[in-house]
Design a protein around this motif. Structure first.
Motif, PDB file in Angstrom:
ATOM      1  N   ARG A 118      58.597  54.090  31.870  1.00 13.93           N
ATOM      2  CA  ARG A 118      59.014  53.480  33.134  1.00 13.93           C
ATOM      3  C   ARG A 118      59.063  54.452  34.310  1.00 13.93           C
ATOM      4  NH1 ARG A 118      59.145  48.733  34.487  1.00 13.93           N
ATOM      5  NH2 ARG A 118      61.181  48.824  35.500  1.00 13.93           N
ATOM      6  N   PHE A 119      59.336  55.726  34.015  1.00 13.13           N
ATOM      7  CA  PHE A 119      59.524  56.701  35.101  1.00 13.13           C
ATOM      8  C   PHE A 119      58.248  57.460  35.429  1.00 13.13           C
ATOM      9  CE2 PHE A 119      60.937  57.971  30.911  1.00 13.13           C
ATOM     10  CZ  PHE A 119      59.974  58.923  30.622  1.00 13.13           C
ATOM     11  N   CYS A 120      57.157  57.153  34.735  1.00 11.90           N
ATOM     12  CA  CYS A 120      55.976  58.008  34.806  1.00 11.90           C
ATOM     13  C   CYS A 120      54.869  57.375  35.657  1.00 11.90           C
ATOM     14  CB  CYS A 120      55.465  58.274  33.396  1.00 11.90           C
ATOM     15  SG  CYS A 120      54.004  59.316  33.350  1.00 11.90           S
ATOM     16  N   SER A 159      48.721  63.935  32.376  1.00 10.35           N
ATOM     17  CA  SER A 159      48.555  62.491  32.185  1.00 10.35           C
ATOM     18  C   SER A 159      47.936  62.202  30.822  1.00 10.35           C
ATOM     19  CB  SER A 159      47.655  61.929  33.275  1.00 10.35           C
ATOM     20  OG  SER A 159      48.254  62.139  34.537  1.00 10.35           O
ATOM     21  N   GLY A 160      48.400  61.120  30.231  1.00 12.43           N
ATOM     22  CA  GLY A 160      47.832  60.671  28.969  1.00 12.43           C
ATOM     23  C   GLY A 160      48.725  60.950  27.783  1.00 12.43           C
ATOM     24  N   GLU A 161      48.485  60.221  26.705  1.00 13.13           N
ATOM     25  CA  GLU A 161      49.215  60.435  25.455  1.00 13.13           C
ATOM     26  C   GLU A 161      48.247  61.074  24.458  1.00 13.13           C
ATOM     27  OE1 GLU A 161      52.208  60.418  24.044  1.00 13.13           O
ATOM     28  OE2 GLU A 161      51.168  60.842  22.159  1.00 13.13           O
ATOM     29  N   PRO A 162      48.459  62.360  24.162  1.00 17.11           N
ATOM     30  CA  PRO A 162      47.492  63.064  23.307  1.00 17.11           C
ATOM     31  C   PRO A 162      47.265  62.410  21.940  1.00 17.11           C
ATOM     32  CG  PRO A 162      49.416  64.450  23.817  1.00 17.11           C
ATOM     33  CD  PRO A 162      49.497  63.259  24.685  1.00 17.11           C
ATOM     34  N   VAL A 191      51.763  70.553  22.414  1.00 16.29           N
ATOM     35  CA  VAL A 191      51.336  69.163  22.586  1.00 16.29           C
ATOM     36  C   VAL A 191      52.575  68.299  22.690  1.00 16.29           C
ATOM     37  CG1 VAL A 191      50.226  67.202  21.430  1.00 16.29           C
ATOM     38  CG2 VAL A 191      49.123  69.450  21.395  1.00 16.29           C
ATOM     39  N   SER A 192      52.624  67.487  23.740  1.00 14.33           N
ATOM     40  CA  SER A 192      53.787  66.629  23.959  1.00 14.33           C
ATOM     41  C   SER A 192      53.429  65.178  23.673  1.00 14.33           C
ATOM     42  CB  SER A 192      54.236  66.778  25.423  1.00 14.33           C
ATOM     43  OG  SER A 192      55.315  65.920  25.702  1.00 14.33           O
ATOM     44  N   THR A 193      54.285  64.513  22.902  1.00 20.01           N
ATOM     45  CA  THR A 193      54.014  63.112  22.563  1.00 20.01           C
ATOM     46  C   THR A 193      55.223  62.232  22.869  1.00 20.01           C
ATOM     47  OG1 THR A 193      53.454  61.566  20.780  1.00 20.01           O
ATOM     48  CG2 THR A 193      54.711  63.506  20.157  1.00 20.01           C
ATOM     49  N   LEU A 214      58.597  66.564  21.691  1.00 21.65           N
ATOM     50  CA  LEU A 214      58.825  65.124  21.619  1.00 21.65           C
ATOM     51  C   LEU A 214      59.537  64.655  22.886  1.00 21.65           C
ATOM     52  CD1 LEU A 214      58.903  62.414  19.980  1.00 21.65           C
ATOM     53  CD2 LEU A 214      61.250  63.069  19.386  1.00 21.65           C
ATOM     54  N   SER A 215      58.968  63.642  23.519  1.00 21.93           N
ATOM     55  CA  SER A 215      59.634  63.044  24.680  1.00 21.93           C
ATOM     56  C   SER A 215      60.698  62.090  24.160  1.00 21.93           C
ATOM     57  CB  SER A 215      58.613  62.303  25.543  1.00 21.93           C
ATOM     58  OG  SER A 215      57.696  63.230  26.065  1.00 21.93           O
ATOM     59  N   LEU A 216      61.925  62.565  24.188  1.00 17.51           N
ATOM     60  CA  LEU A 216      63.033  61.816  23.589  1.00 17.51           C
ATOM     61  C   LEU A 216      63.684  60.907  24.630  1.00 17.51           C
ATOM     62  CD1 LEU A 216      64.489  61.597  20.873  1.00 17.51           C
ATOM     63  CD2 LEU A 216      65.847  63.595  21.491  1.00 17.51           C
ATOM     64  N   HIS A 217      64.243  61.493  25.654  1.00 13.04           N
ATOM     65  CA  HIS A 217      64.741  60.788  26.840  1.00 13.04           C
ATOM     66  C   HIS A 217      65.909  59.821  26.616  1.00 13.04           C
ATOM     67  CE1 HIS A 217      61.390  62.693  28.688  1.00 13.04           C
ATOM     68  NE2 HIS A 217      60.490  61.778  28.417  1.00 13.04           N
ATOM     69  N   ALA A 218      66.357  59.684  25.380  1.00 14.50           N
ATOM     70  CA  ALA A 218      67.493  58.790  25.130  1.00 14.50           C
ATOM     71  C   ALA A 218      68.108  59.144  23.784  1.00 14.50           C
ATOM     72  CB  ALA A 218      67.032  57.331  25.122  1.00 14.50           C
ATOM     73  N   TYR A 258      64.008  65.783  27.507  1.00 11.85           N
ATOM     74  CA  TYR A 258      64.968  64.746  27.900  1.00 11.85           C
ATOM     75  C   TYR A 258      65.039  64.721  29.419  1.00 11.85           C
ATOM     76  CZ  TYR A 258      69.164  61.828  27.178  1.00 11.85           C
ATOM     77  OH  TYR A 258      70.080  60.801  27.151  1.00 11.85           O
ATOM     78  N   SER A 259      64.394  63.716  30.015  1.00 13.40           N
ATOM     79  CA  SER A 259      64.424  63.579  31.472  1.00 13.40           C
ATOM     80  C   SER A 259      65.697  62.846  31.866  1.00 13.40           C
ATOM     81  CB  SER A 259      63.195  62.792  31.961  1.00 13.40           C
ATOM     82  OG  SER A 259      62.028  63.515  31.667  1.00 13.40           O
ATOM     83  N   LEU A 260      66.485  63.477  32.719  1.00 14.43           N
ATOM     84  CA  LEU A 260      67.777  62.891  33.076  1.00 14.43           C
ATOM     85  C   LEU A 260      67.638  61.946  34.263  1.00 14.43           C
ATOM     86  CD1 LEU A 260      69.816  66.144  32.581  1.00 14.43           C
ATOM     87  CD2 LEU A 260      70.286  63.985  31.391  1.00 14.43           C
ATOM     88  N   VAL A 290      64.808  64.023  36.335  1.00 12.94           N
ATOM     89  CA  VAL A 290      63.673  63.101  36.522  1.00 12.94           C
ATOM     90  C   VAL A 290      63.098  63.265  37.925  1.00 12.94           C
ATOM     91  CG1 VAL A 290      64.757  60.976  37.434  1.00 12.94           C
ATOM     92  CG2 VAL A 290      62.851  60.805  35.831  1.00 12.94           C
ATOM     93  N   ASN A 291      61.791  63.188  37.986  1.00  8.96           N
ATOM     94  CA  ASN A 291      61.087  63.338  39.249  1.00  8.96           C
ATOM     95  C   ASN A 291      60.833  61.918  39.764  1.00  8.96           C
ATOM     96  OD1 ASN A 291      59.532  64.544  41.221  1.00  8.96           O
ATOM     97  ND2 ASN A 291      58.518  65.891  39.753  1.00  8.96           N
ATOM     98  N   PRO A 292      61.563  61.477  40.798  1.00  9.76           N
ATOM     99  CA  PRO A 292      61.481  60.070  41.186  1.00  9.76           C
ATOM    100  C   PRO A 292      60.083  59.691  41.688  1.00  9.76           C
ATOM    101  CG  PRO A 292      63.310  61.177  42.290  1.00  9.76           C
ATOM    102  CD  PRO A 292      62.462  62.241  41.667  1.00  9.76           C
TER     103      PRO A 292
HETATM  104  N1  SAH Z   1      52.390  61.355  26.858  1.00 13.19           N
HETATM  105  C1  SAH Z   1      52.998  62.599  26.535  1.00 13.19           C
HETATM  106  C2  SAH Z   1      52.697  63.732  27.478  1.00 13.19           C
HETATM  107  C3  SAH Z   1      52.689  63.475  28.954  1.00 13.19           C
HETATM  108  S1  SAH Z   1      54.131  63.456  29.904  1.00 13.19           S
HETATM  109  C4  SAH Z   1      54.490  62.419  26.361  1.00 13.19           C
HETATM  110  O1  SAH Z   1      54.982  61.327  26.554  1.00 13.19           O
HETATM  111  O2  SAH Z   1      55.148  63.364  25.979  1.00 13.19           O
HETATM  112  C5  SAH Z   1      54.932  65.015  29.814  1.00 13.19           C
HETATM  113  C6  SAH Z   1      56.443  64.869  29.923  1.00 13.19           C
HETATM  114  O3  SAH Z   1      56.845  64.555  31.273  1.00 13.19           O
HETATM  115  C7  SAH Z   1      56.994  63.777  29.045  1.00 13.19           C
HETATM  116  O4  SAH Z   1      58.203  64.201  28.461  1.00 13.19           O
HETATM  117  C8  SAH Z   1      57.246  62.670  30.048  1.00 13.19           C
HETATM  118  O5  SAH Z   1      58.152  61.733  29.546  1.00 13.19           O
HETATM  119  C9  SAH Z   1      57.737  63.459  31.243  1.00 13.19           C
HETATM  120  N2  SAH Z   1      57.664  62.755  32.529  1.00 13.19           N
HETATM  121  C10 SAH Z   1      56.704  61.935  32.989  1.00 13.19           C
HETATM  122  N3  SAH Z   1      56.994  61.499  34.222  1.00 13.19           N
HETATM  123  C11 SAH Z   1      58.159  62.073  34.565  1.00 13.19           C
HETATM  124  C12 SAH Z   1      58.984  62.016  35.718  1.00 13.19           C
HETATM  125  N4  SAH Z   1      58.662  61.266  36.762  1.00 13.19           N
HETATM  126  N5  SAH Z   1      60.110  62.751  35.707  1.00 13.19           N
HETATM  127  C13 SAH Z   1      60.437  63.523  34.653  1.00 13.19           C
HETATM  128  N6  SAH Z   1      59.719  63.617  33.536  1.00 13.19           N
HETATM  129  C14 SAH Z   1      58.581  62.893  33.483  1.00 13.19           C
END
Ligand code: SAH
Length: 345
Positions: A118-120, A159-162, A191-193, A214-218, A258-260, A290-292
């Motif tokens: 949602r934030f990307c 950009s992209g999901e590896p 590698v980030s997933t 790992l993109s956990l975020h929650a 973990y993007s806050l 988080v980068n808005p």
């Molecule tokens: N698809 C992969 C790699 C790409 S994104 C993944 O999901 O990990 C790289 C990281 O940046 C991920 O953790 C993603 O959730 C985070 N990210 C993407 N947009 C962001 C935003 N606007 N603010 C903060 N983190 C963000």
């Protein structure tokens, strides 16, 4: 017959192909060196091959080279954000960052993305196509040539999901870390997933020593589902089990991103739940304010909330870092530079 992509071939494959063309194996070595060490953009640069041989190569292969469309350079820390065009006209972005320990490049693995976080910004227009191994490599090659400085670290976090482009990703890693190329240590590749369980399980068995992020975020599935549609497919329990398996198989500690987001995943109860969730994992948490993006109304957590979140994790024995914001003056979250470029065009 469609021409083959020569920059995506391994040394072994190239050797076999040259043999089939009736050329000795030292020719394969020379060509490989032009492509992956001298970073040639065309067959005509390969001056130790005869003109006739270069013409034959041109008839059989394409040499993928990205074209720089734009570069933005930060006045604060020298971070460079690049837009490149691909041979088919698609646009991707890459970032170069200078750290004390060396230069790091963040590359894209797909044009767009279909994960829908949602934030990307990368995912707003969906997935256009996968990148070829050569197109992942050439982001690094073009940047190394432009800066004139050696790249020592590569993060597949653009950009992209590896994991959604798995086979090309693996081939890319072998070409990047293998002999005869840039020879970047696998330990310096991350590698980030977003957490695709079968992908993590498969990656664990590749015999690589790369770092997995790992993109956990929650801290739980409910909150995660609000941010990341992939959470509807894979439960956190299974994602984390796959991560632990990755550590056991490779010995590589993980990074949990973990993007806050203010009011969404940043309260202290959530910090406590996060600590509990990963207490048995080998790795550390990387907090990212988080980068808005303008398409969504997510707000960055304030400094006090970020610090409190970090302190609570640390008190619970979790290693934490806060991601330094690089290139703040040329800002743009993941995929934003490309998106604004496409909107102008
Ligand atoms: N698809 C992969 C790699 C790409 S994104 C993944 O999901 O990990 C790289 C990281 O940046 C991920 O953790 C993603 O959730 C985070 N990210 C993407 N947009 C962001 C935003 N606007 N603010 C903060 N983190 C963000």
């Amino acid at each position: 017959m469609e021409k083959r992509d020569i920059k995506s071939l391994t040394m072994e494959e190239l050797t076999l192909e040259m043999k089939a063309m009736g050329l000795p194996s030292f020719r394969a070595k020379q060509i490989y060196q032009w492509l992956h060490e001298k970073l040639a953009d065309s067959f005509d640069e390969m001056t130790n091959l005869s003109k006739d041989m270069r013409e034959r190569l041109k008839e059989t292969y394409v040499l993928t080279a990205l074209k720089q469309v734009e570069v933005k350079i930060s006045k604060i820390d020298g971070t460079r954000k690049y837009l490149f065009s691909l041979p088919d006209g698609n646009i991707i972005e890459s970032v170069w960052m200078k750290y004390k320990h060396g230069n790091s490049v963040c590359i894209s693995s797909q044009v767009g993305c279909r994960m829908g976080c949602r934030f990307c910004a990368s995912t707003l227009d969906g997935l256009e196509r996968n990148l070829l191994p050569s197109e992942m490599l050439d982001q690094i090659y073009q940047i190394q040539k432009e800066t004139g400085e050696r790249v020592s670290n590569v993060v597949v976090m653009g950009s992209g999901e590896p994991m959604d482009n798995y086979d090309n990703l693996i081939r890319f890693i072998h070409l990047l870390s293998g002999e005869g190329g840039l020879n970047i240590s696998q330990r310096n590749i991350t590698v980030s997933t977003c957490g695709i369980v079968p992908g993590i399980q498969k990656l664990a068995k590749e015999g690589l020593s790369i770092t997995l992020a790992l993109s956990l975020h929650a801290p739980n599935d409910e909150v995660r589902k609000n941010l990341m549609p992939i959470a509807n497919k894979y439960k956190l329990k299974d994602v984390l089990a796959a991560c632990h398996e990755y550590f056991l198989t490779t010995g590589r500690r993980l990074t949990f991103e973990y993007s806050l987001v203010s009011g969404v995943n940043d309260n202290l109860e959530e910090a406590r739940a996060l600590a509990d969730l990963i207490k048995d994992q080998q790795g550390h948490v990387n907090l990212i304010p988080v980068n808005p993006i303008k398409e969504r109304d997510f707000v960055q957590s304030d400094q006090a909330a970020i610090q409190a979140f970090k302190n609570l994790l640390e008190k619970n024995g979790i290693n934490v870092t806060i991601r330094r914001e690089m290139g703040r003056d040329i800002n743009g979250a993941c995929g934003q530079l490309r998106k604004s470029f496409l909107e102008q065009a």
